[in-house]
Motif scaffolding. Structure first.
Motif, short mmCIF file in Angstrom:
data_model
loop_
_atom_site.label_atom_id
_atom_site.label_comp_id
_atom_site.label_asym_id
_atom_site.label_seq_id
_atom_site.Cartn_x
_atom_site.Cartn_y
_atom_site.Cartn_z
N THR A 98 -33.31 24.82 -8.59
CA THR A 98 -32.08 24.59 -9.33
C THR A 98 -32.37 24.41 -10.81
O THR A 98 -33.47 24.01 -11.21
CB THR A 98 -31.36 23.33 -8.80
N GLU A 99 -31.39 24.71 -11.61
CA GLU A 99 -31.54 24.51 -13.05
C GLU A 99 -31.50 23.02 -13.39
O GLU A 99 -30.76 22.24 -12.79
CB GLU A 99 -30.39 25.23 -13.79
N GLU A 100 -32.34 22.64 -14.32
CA GLU A 100 -32.36 21.23 -14.74
C GLU A 100 -31.08 20.89 -15.48
O GLU A 100 -30.56 21.67 -16.25
CB GLU A 100 -33.57 20.97 -15.65
N ARG A 101 -30.58 19.69 -15.24
CA ARG A 101 -29.39 19.22 -15.95
C ARG A 101 -29.76 17.93 -16.66
O ARG A 101 -30.34 17.03 -16.05
CB ARG A 101 -28.25 18.98 -14.96
N GLU A 102 -29.45 17.86 -17.92
CA GLU A 102 -29.84 16.71 -18.73
C GLU A 102 -29.29 15.43 -18.13
O GLU A 102 -28.10 15.33 -17.81
CB GLU A 102 -29.34 16.88 -20.17
N GLY A 103 -30.16 14.44 -17.95
CA GLY A 103 -29.75 13.15 -17.41
C GLY A 103 -29.78 13.08 -15.90
O GLY A 103 -29.65 11.99 -15.33
N MET A 104 -29.96 14.21 -15.22
CA MET A 104 -29.98 14.23 -13.77
C MET A 104 -31.38 13.86 -13.26
O MET A 104 -32.38 14.39 -13.73
CB MET A 104 -29.61 15.62 -13.25
N ILE A 105 -31.44 12.94 -12.32
CA ILE A 105 -32.71 12.58 -11.70
C ILE A 105 -33.00 13.57 -10.59
O ILE A 105 -32.25 13.66 -9.61
CB ILE A 105 -32.68 11.14 -11.15
N GLU A 106 -34.06 14.34 -10.73
CA GLU A 106 -34.38 15.39 -9.77
C GLU A 106 -35.11 14.84 -8.55
O GLU A 106 -36.24 14.37 -8.63
CB GLU A 106 -35.25 16.48 -10.43
N MET A 107 -34.41 14.88 -7.40
CA MET A 107 -35.02 14.48 -6.13
C MET A 107 -34.61 15.48 -5.03
O MET A 107 -34.64 15.16 -3.84
CB MET A 107 -34.60 13.05 -5.75
N GLY A 108 -34.23 16.66 -5.49
CA GLY A 108 -33.89 17.73 -4.56
C GLY A 108 -35.05 18.70 -4.47
O GLY A 108 -35.73 18.81 -3.44
N GLN A 109 -35.29 19.42 -5.54
CA GLN A 109 -36.45 20.32 -5.61
C GLN A 109 -37.73 19.48 -5.58
O GLN A 109 -37.83 18.43 -6.21
CB GLN A 109 -36.38 21.14 -6.89
N THR A 110 -38.72 19.95 -4.82
CA THR A 110 -39.98 19.22 -4.71
C THR A 110 -40.95 19.65 -5.80
O THR A 110 -41.49 20.76 -5.77
CB THR A 110 -40.63 19.44 -3.33
N LEU A 111 -41.15 18.76 -6.78
CA LEU A 111 -42.07 19.02 -7.89
C LEU A 111 -43.38 18.28 -7.61
O LEU A 111 -43.37 17.05 -7.48
CB LEU A 111 -41.46 18.56 -9.21
N PRO A 112 -44.50 19.00 -7.51
CA PRO A 112 -45.76 18.39 -7.05
C PRO A 112 -46.61 17.74 -8.13
O PRO A 112 -47.77 18.10 -8.33
CB PRO A 112 -46.48 19.59 -6.42
N PHE A 113 -46.05 16.77 -8.85
CA PHE A 113 -46.79 16.00 -9.85
C PHE A 113 -47.37 16.91 -10.94
O PHE A 113 -48.57 17.19 -10.98
CB PHE A 113 -47.90 15.19 -9.18
N TYR A 114 -46.52 17.31 -11.85
CA TYR A 114 -46.91 18.24 -12.91
C TYR A 114 -47.95 17.66 -13.88
O TYR A 114 -48.60 18.40 -14.62
CB TYR A 114 -45.67 18.65 -13.72
N GLU A 115 -48.10 16.33 -13.91
CA GLU A 115 -49.02 15.73 -14.88
C GLU A 115 -50.47 16.17 -14.69
O GLU A 115 -51.30 16.05 -15.61
CB GLU A 115 -48.93 14.19 -14.84
N TYR A 116 -50.79 16.70 -13.50
CA TYR A 116 -52.17 17.14 -13.25
C TYR A 116 -52.40 18.59 -13.67
O TYR A 116 -53.52 19.10 -13.57
CB TYR A 116 -52.51 16.96 -11.76
N ASN A 117 -51.37 19.23 -14.18
CA ASN A 117 -51.52 20.62 -14.64
C ASN A 117 -52.42 20.72 -15.87
O ASN A 117 -52.96 21.78 -16.17
CB ASN A 117 -50.15 21.23 -14.97
N VAL A 118 -52.60 19.61 -16.58
CA VAL A 118 -53.46 19.62 -17.77
C VAL A 118 -54.90 19.95 -17.37
O VAL A 118 -55.63 20.60 -18.13
CB VAL A 118 -53.38 18.28 -18.53
#
Length: 469
Positions: A98-118
């Motif tokens: 889904t498209e991100e919406r400003e202010g929306m807390i995303e708990m639908g789409q499963t995002l696998p901890f992007y902080e480790y992409n560095v």
């Protein structure tokens, strides 16, 4: 024929006869429209033949014909001569991206901890500094270099798949791997059995390719063997799609005995097993993949998207020799090759051992988030996967997943209702998937779970209210 005589007969749509009112054709048409618009019937789903539905509901054929005609005129369904009636593509959006919406807390789409992409970015940078790195942007080695194939073999052995590297192909993520498998090993009109609730993008792929999915009843151990056996007896089932190590969206782990029972039925009816082990790395109780028991009938897929990096888009496909030609043709005609840079990054992470660090840190973070979830929902069993990326929350009676999703969204939290994952019949289950890995930080996670809990309690306390829409 009384409609209840079809109790165990596999049909893509089974409306409740008791919910219909006179005139029946109009009521049936309204029911069909509702189930299409609200995603209960997926796009391109093949509807039951009119005569079969008439027998099931104990109605006249003309009544069903009128109902279908009304929905056809509205553009909700369409007929193909000699093939049947299908739900029109574009009626409902079931995508889990889904498209991100400003202010929306995303708990639908499963995002696998992007902080480790560095970490992945640093590896990519080092690879591009190496001599002859420009060759990674050529057409060469469409099936991977020997070193990349050896890395794939090592990765798969970590998950219980010890196969020759010659029987491993690479794909651009699990979604791409599933597409290659469906296009090469199945044809339009084929039927594939699945869990009643499964990966929505697999549902979408099957619909696009006019492959019919048969959702089967299950329990806390996964698909019920008798349900699979019954489906195979009643209809020509060509394959089965399973996520036995950690099912999406239910987090169910299929135990040893259930795996053995299911394996016997797959072998007996000569089904093609598509085993998706994307979330297998989360399990502490490692079990042998089903594919090990029936290698000649299995295609095993393991993706790095959740364990390492979502944007890397690298997955591995294990296959028996008899499927080589079809899969190879699909790779050459659809992908040509998986980008060499991506595969080389994955290869370096495997040989260097960095994958262990990333996967371990993700599991530790997920474990903390599961503990926080239990604070808000102590009555919900923690399940077999203690470091799950998402939770499956059953809803109070009278509330659909879609309704709960909309109520949470109004409060600024995005969750996914069970209708997004439902193949056909929901077997009386209404639930939501809550992706606890997605919020950027513990503070946001707590804020989102607090809102979800408040919505849940409001529904539970409103016993007389109906939230079915």
């Amino acid at each position: 024929m009384p409609y209840n005589s079809f109790e165990h007969y596999p049909m893509s749509w089974k409306p409740d006869r008791e919910e219909l009112t006179y005139p029946y054709y109009a009521s049936l048409a309204a029911k069909l429209e509702n189930d299409i618009v609200h995603g209960i019937l997926a796009e391109n789903t093949m509807l039951p033949p009119q005569r079969e539905l008439a027998d099931f509901l104990d109605l006249s054929l003309s009544t069903v014909t009128k109902a279908y005609k009304i929905c056809e005129e509205k553009g909700l369904i369409y007929g193909k001569v000699g093939r049947g009636t299908f739900v029109t593509n574009g009626c409902v959006n079931k995508t889990i991206v889904t498209e991100e919406r400003e202010g929306m807390i995303e708990m639908g789409q499963t995002l696998p901890f992007y902080e480790y992409n560095v970490i992945v970015s640093q590896i990519a940078s080092e690879i591009l500094k190496a001599p002859k790195s420009h060759t990674l942007f050529e057409y060469s080695y469409p099936l991977g270099t020997p070193r990349q194939q050896e890395a794939a073999k090592r990765w798969l052995s970590l998950h219980g798949m010890d196969v020759p590297r010659e029987n491993i192909y690479m794909a651009s993520g699990a979604q791409n791997a599933l597409a290659l498998v469906l296009m090469s090993l199945f044809k339009p009109g084929d039927k594939i059995a699945t869990d009643a609730f499964t990966y929505p993008n697999f549902i979408g792929l099957a619909n696009m390719l006019n492959i019919q999915l048969i959702g089967l009843k299950g329990d806390e151990n996964g698909i019920l063997p008798y349900a699979l056996e019954q489906a195979c007896r009643n209809s020509k089932i060509n394959g089965i799609y399973l996520m036995p190590a950690c099912a999406n969206p239910t987090n169910i782990v299929m135990g040893y005995e259930r795996r053995a029972e299911v394996s016997k039925i797959i072998k007996k009816y000569h089904l093609i097993l598509i085993e998706d082990d994307t979330y297998a790395f989360l399990s502490d109780n490692k079990q042998q993949p089903i594919s090990v028991n029936i290698p000649e009938q299995s295609v095993y897929i393991n993706s790095m998207s959740k364990a390492l990096c979502a944007g890397l888009r690298v997955a591995y496909i294990c296959f028996p020799e008899r499927m080589r030609k079809q899969l190879e043709n699909a790779i050459y005609n659809v992908n040509l090759k998986t980008p060499s840079l991506n595969v080389e990054i994955a290869t370096e992470m495997i040989f260097s051992g960095i994958y262990e660090e990333i996967a371990s840190r993700k599991k530790e973070e997920a474990l903390k988030r599961n503990e926080i979830f239990c604070q808000y929902f102590p009555e919900i069993p923690s399940g077999d996967i203690k470091s799950a990326f998402y939770k499956w929350l059953h809803l109070p009676k009278g509330c659909t997943g879609r309704a709960f999703e909309m109520m949470c969204r109004e409060r600024g939290v995005n969750v996914y209702g069970s209708e997004r994952f439902c193949v056909s019949e929901n077997f009386g289950i209404n639930a939501v998937r809550i992706s606890i890995s997605s919020p950027p930080g513990i503070e946001v996670l707590n804020k989102g779970l607090k809102i979800v809990r408040e919505v849940y309690e409001n529904i539970s306390q409103s016993e007389e209210a109906s939230y079915i829409f």
